[in-house]
Design a protein around this motif. Structure first.
Motif, PDB file in Angstrom:
ATOM      1  N   ASP A   1       0.871  -1.177   0.000  1.00  0.00           N
ATOM      2  CA  ASP A   1       0.000   0.000   0.000  1.00  0.00           C
ATOM      3  C   ASP A   1       0.905   1.222   0.000  1.00  0.00           C
ATOM      4  OD1 ASP A   1      -2.272  -1.588   0.220  1.00  0.00           O
ATOM      5  OD2 ASP A   1      -2.368  -1.395   2.394  1.00  0.00           O
ATOM      6  N   ILE A   2       0.549   2.224  -0.802  1.00  0.00           N
ATOM      7  CA  ILE A   2       1.312   3.472  -0.853  1.00  0.00           C
ATOM      8  C   ILE A   2       0.340   4.619  -0.617  1.00  0.00           C
ATOM      9  CG2 ILE A   2       2.791   4.981  -2.231  1.00  0.00           C
ATOM     10  CD1 ILE A   2       3.668   2.491  -3.798  1.00  0.00           C
ATOM     11  N   ALA A   3       0.640   5.444   0.384  1.00  0.00           N
ATOM     12  CA  ALA A   3      -0.207   6.589   0.709  1.00  0.00           C
ATOM     13  C   ALA A   3       0.632   7.858   0.638  1.00  0.00           C
ATOM     14  CB  ALA A   3      -0.797   6.432   2.110  1.00  0.00           C
ATOM     15  N   GLU A   4      -0.009   8.971   0.254  1.00  0.00           N
ATOM     16  CA  GLU A   4       0.679  10.257   0.186  1.00  0.00           C
ATOM     17  C   GLU A   4       0.112  11.199   1.236  1.00  0.00           C
ATOM     18  OE1 GLU A   4       1.792  13.846  -2.968  1.00  0.00           O
ATOM     19  OE2 GLU A   4       0.426  12.257  -3.585  1.00  0.00           O
ATOM     20  N   THR A   5       1.011  11.915   1.886  1.00  0.00           N
ATOM     21  CA  THR A   5       0.624  12.956   2.833  1.00  0.00           C
ATOM     22  C   THR A   5       1.253  14.261   2.356  1.00  0.00           C
ATOM     23  OG1 THR A   5       2.562  12.664   4.246  1.00  0.00           O
ATOM     24  CG2 THR A   5       0.633  11.277   4.736  1.00  0.00           C
ATOM     25  N   ASP A   6       1.015  15.339   3.092  1.00  0.00           N
ATOM     26  CA  ASP A   6       1.630  16.613   2.737  1.00  0.00           C
ATOM     27  C   ASP A   6       3.154  16.540   2.818  1.00  0.00           C
ATOM     28  OD1 ASP A   6      -0.771  17.835   2.215  1.00  0.00           O
ATOM     29  OD2 ASP A   6      -0.924  18.795   4.190  1.00  0.00           O
ATOM     30  N   SER A   7       3.665  15.745   3.761  1.00  0.00           N
ATOM     31  CA  SER A   7       5.107  15.720   3.988  1.00  0.00           C
ATOM     32  C   SER A   7       5.838  14.590   3.274  1.00  0.00           C
ATOM     33  CB  SER A   7       5.401  15.638   5.479  1.00  0.00           C
ATOM     34  OG  SER A   7       4.854  14.453   6.012  1.00  0.00           O
ATOM     35  N   GLY A   8       5.114  13.616   2.712  1.00  0.00           N
ATOM     36  CA  GLY A   8       5.805  12.524   2.036  1.00  0.00           C
ATOM     37  C   GLY A   8       4.894  11.384   1.638  1.00  0.00           C
ATOM     38  N   PHE A   9       5.491  10.221   1.515  1.00  0.00           N
ATOM     39  CA  PHE A   9       4.780   9.008   1.132  1.00  0.00           C
ATOM     40  C   PHE A   9       5.052   7.931   2.166  1.00  0.00           C
ATOM     41  CE2 PHE A   9       5.809  11.356  -2.662  1.00  0.00           C
ATOM     42  CZ  PHE A   9       4.635  11.328  -3.388  1.00  0.00           C
ATOM     43  N   GLU A  10       4.078   7.067   2.372  1.00  0.00           N
ATOM     44  CA  GLU A  10       4.255   5.914   3.249  1.00  0.00           C
ATOM     45  C   GLU A  10       4.027   4.662   2.418  1.00  0.00           C
ATOM     46  OE1 GLU A  10       2.836   5.101   7.605  1.00  0.00           O
ATOM     47  OE2 GLU A  10       1.311   4.337   6.216  1.00  0.00           O
ATOM     48  N   VAL A  11       5.003   3.776   2.450  1.00  0.00           N
ATOM     49  CA  VAL A  11       4.926   2.512   1.723  1.00  0.00           C
ATOM     50  C   VAL A  11       4.864   1.411   2.771  1.00  0.00           C
ATOM     51  CG1 VAL A  11       6.075   0.981   0.077  1.00  0.00           C
ATOM     52  CG2 VAL A  11       6.306   3.473  -0.160  1.00  0.00           C
ATOM     53  N   ARG A  12       3.820   0.587   2.695  1.00  0.00           N
ATOM     54  CA  ARG A  12       3.670  -0.527   3.643  1.00  0.00           C
ATOM     55  C   ARG A  12       3.598  -1.820   2.839  1.00  0.00           C
ATOM     56  NH1 ARG A  12       1.801   0.597   8.861  1.00  0.00           N
ATOM     57  NH2 ARG A  12       0.517  -1.261   8.839  1.00  0.00           N
ATOM     58  N   ALA A  13       4.521  -2.739   3.148  1.00  0.00           N
ATOM     59  CA  ALA A  13       4.583  -4.021   2.450  1.00  0.00           C
ATOM     60  C   ALA A  13       4.330  -5.149   3.442  1.00  0.00           C
ATOM     61  CB  ALA A  13       5.952  -4.200   1.797  1.00  0.00           C
ATOM     62  N   GLU A  14       3.428  -6.044   3.086  1.00  0.00           N
ATOM     63  CA  GLU A  14       3.140  -7.206   3.929  1.00  0.00           C
ATOM     64  C   GLU A  14       4.143  -8.305   3.615  1.00  0.00           C
ATOM     65  OE1 GLU A  14      -0.900  -8.368   3.223  1.00  0.00           O
ATOM     66  OE2 GLU A  14      -1.654  -6.943   4.700  1.00  0.00           O
ATOM     67  N   LEU A  15       4.887  -8.710   4.636  1.00  0.00           N
ATOM     68  CA  LEU A  15       5.917  -9.739   4.477  1.00  0.00           C
ATOM     69  C   LEU A  15       5.760 -10.825   5.543  1.00  0.00           C
ATOM     70  CD1 LEU A  15       8.883  -7.260   3.930  1.00  0.00           C
ATOM     71  CD2 LEU A  15       7.672  -8.558   2.175  1.00  0.00           C
ATOM     72  N   PRO A  16       4.623 -11.512   5.567  1.00  0.00           N
ATOM     73  CA  PRO A  16       4.422 -12.525   6.611  1.00  0.00           C
ATOM     74  C   PRO A  16       5.429 -13.659   6.500  1.00  0.00           C
ATOM     75  CG  PRO A  16       2.765 -12.752   4.902  1.00  0.00           C
ATOM     76  CD  PRO A  16       3.536 -11.499   4.597  1.00  0.00           C
ATOM     77  N   GLY A  17       6.004 -14.009   7.627  1.00  0.00           N
ATOM     78  CA  GLY A  17       6.945 -15.116   7.654  1.00  0.00           C
ATOM     79  C   GLY A  17       8.339 -14.775   7.164  1.00  0.00           C
ATOM     80  N   VAL A  18       8.596 -13.509   6.856  1.00  0.00           N
ATOM     81  CA  VAL A  18       9.914 -13.089   6.376  1.00  0.00           C
ATOM     82  C   VAL A  18      10.655 -12.433   7.532  1.00  0.00           C
ATOM     83  CG1 VAL A  18      11.173 -11.642   4.738  1.00  0.00           C
ATOM     84  CG2 VAL A  18       9.030 -12.724   4.042  1.00  0.00           C
ATOM     85  N   LYS A  19      11.873 -12.873   7.777  1.00  0.00           N
ATOM     86  CA  LYS A  19      12.681 -12.284   8.838  1.00  0.00           C
ATOM     87  C   LYS A  19      13.248 -10.949   8.377  1.00  0.00           C
ATOM     88  CE  LYS A  19      14.002 -16.722  10.738  1.00  0.00           C
ATOM     89  NZ  LYS A  19      15.099 -17.655  10.989  1.00  0.00           N
ATOM     90  N   GLN A  20      13.396 -10.039   9.312  1.00  0.00           N
ATOM     91  CA  GLN A  20      13.900  -8.700   9.003  1.00  0.00           C
ATOM     92  C   GLN A  20      15.259  -8.760   8.294  1.00  0.00           C
ATOM     93  OE1 GLN A  20      13.852  -5.966  12.282  1.00  0.00           O
ATOM     94  NE2 GLN A  20      15.351  -4.623  11.341  1.00  0.00           N
ATOM     95  N   GLU A  21      16.130  -9.671   8.706  1.00  0.00           N
ATOM     96  CA  GLU A  21      17.453  -9.752   8.092  1.00  0.00           C
ATOM     97  C   GLU A  21      17.419 -10.300   6.665  1.00  0.00           C
ATOM     98  OE1 GLU A  21      17.015 -13.260  11.002  1.00  0.00           O
ATOM     99  OE2 GLU A  21      16.682 -11.116  11.099  1.00  0.00           O
ATOM    100  N   ASP A  22      16.273 -10.807   6.240  1.00  0.00           N
ATOM    101  CA  ASP A  22      16.121 -11.311   4.873  1.00  0.00           C
ATOM    102  C   ASP A  22      15.474 -10.293   3.944  1.00  0.00           C
ATOM    103  OD1 ASP A  22      17.289 -13.742   5.499  1.00  0.00           O
ATOM    104  OD2 ASP A  22      15.382 -14.669   6.044  1.00  0.00           O
ATOM    105  N   VAL A  23      15.376  -9.035   4.388  1.00  0.00           N
ATOM    106  CA  VAL A  23      14.771  -7.966   3.593  1.00  0.00           C
ATOM    107  C   VAL A  23      15.810  -6.886   3.324  1.00  0.00           C
ATOM    108  CG1 VAL A  23      12.948  -6.222   3.495  1.00  0.00           C
ATOM    109  CG2 VAL A  23      12.513  -8.393   4.634  1.00  0.00           C
ATOM    110  N   ASN A  24      15.837  -6.382   2.093  1.00  0.00           N
ATOM    111  CA  ASN A  24      16.757  -5.319   1.710  1.00  0.00           C
ATOM    112  C   ASN A  24      15.965  -4.226   0.999  1.00  0.00           C
ATOM    113  OD1 ASN A  24      18.515  -4.157  -0.717  1.00  0.00           O
ATOM    114  ND2 ASN A  24      19.849  -4.569   1.018  1.00  0.00           N
ATOM    115  N   VAL A  25      16.238  -2.972   1.384  1.00  0.00           N
ATOM    116  CA  VAL A  25      15.598  -1.811   0.758  1.00  0.00           C
ATOM    117  C   VAL A  25      16.710  -0.941   0.190  1.00  0.00           C
ATOM    118  CG1 VAL A  25      14.140   0.204   1.115  1.00  0.00           C
ATOM    119  CG2 VAL A  25      13.719  -1.873   2.440  1.00  0.00           C
ATOM    120  N   SER A  26      16.552  -0.537  -1.075  1.00  0.00           N
ATOM    121  CA  SER A  26      17.562   0.325  -1.693  1.00  0.00           C
ATOM    122  C   SER A  26      16.892   1.339  -2.610  1.00  0.00           C
ATOM    123  CB  SER A  26      18.573  -0.512  -2.477  1.00  0.00           C
ATOM    124  OG  SER A  26      17.939  -1.178  -3.553  1.00  0.00           O
ATOM    125  N   VAL A  27      17.642   2.418  -2.878  1.00  0.00           N
ATOM    126  CA  VAL A  27      17.210   3.442  -3.823  1.00  0.00           C
ATOM    127  C   VAL A  27      18.356   3.680  -4.786  1.00  0.00           C
ATOM    128  CG1 VAL A  27      16.458   5.827  -4.149  1.00  0.00           C
ATOM    129  CG2 VAL A  27      15.710   4.562  -2.140  1.00  0.00           C
TER     130      VAL A  27
END
Length: 150
Positions: A47-73
């Motif tokens: 889900d991606i939502a926009e506010t006056d100050s920015g955007f919020e991206v929420r991704a559902e990752l059930p059963g995925v450990k935090q160390e198995d996720v990578n975010v890059s730009v």
């Protein structure tokens, strides 16, 4: 009673594209090739939502450990990568049906030009990855005071 119907034409288009691709893969596949059940690549819902100050991206990752996720730009593209690892069980169970999917995933989103990529923050809680993507200072709305005539 009011009912709200959410229209998600992009999601429907991507689903149709995937189903058409699978149909042609099945049509031309040899009998010795794996079926769509073994080739399925899962992709987290976002889900991606926009506010006056920015955007919020929420991704559902059930059963995925935090160390198995990578975010890059890179080059104004926000990329989520990771892997949902299959649980190793040696319990002697003879499974009749397995519907949970495992394996690597990747989602990529082109950011609008008015964001501050350096200010992106990420939090992971209860299987949900939340990214806050701030807008650049010049892109945020500004209140302009009105002076009274003397």
């Amino acid at each position: 009673m009011n009912y709200v119907t959410l229209r998600r034409p992009a999601r429907n288009l991507f689903r149709l594209h995937g189903e058409m691709g699978q149909m042609f893969n099945d049509l031309f596949a040899s009998p010795n090739e794996p079926t769509d059940e073994t080739e399925y690549r899962w992709s987290p819902s976002v889900d991606i939502a926009e506010t006056d100050s920015g955007f919020e991206v929420r991704a559902e990752l059930p059963g995925v450990k935090q160390e198995d996720v990578n975010v890059s730009v890179r080059d104004n593209v926000l990329t989520l990568r990771g892997e949902k690892r299959q649980e190793e069980t040696e319990d002697g169970k003879n499974y009749r049906r397995v519907e949970r999917h495992y394996g690597s995933f990747q989602r990529a989103f082109t950011l609008p030009p008015n964001v501050n990529a350096e200010g992106i923050t990420a939090a992971y809680r209860d299987g949900v990855l939340t990214l806050n993507v701030p807008k650049a200072e010049e892109a945020q709305p500004k209140e302009i005071p009105i002076e009274a005539n003397a």
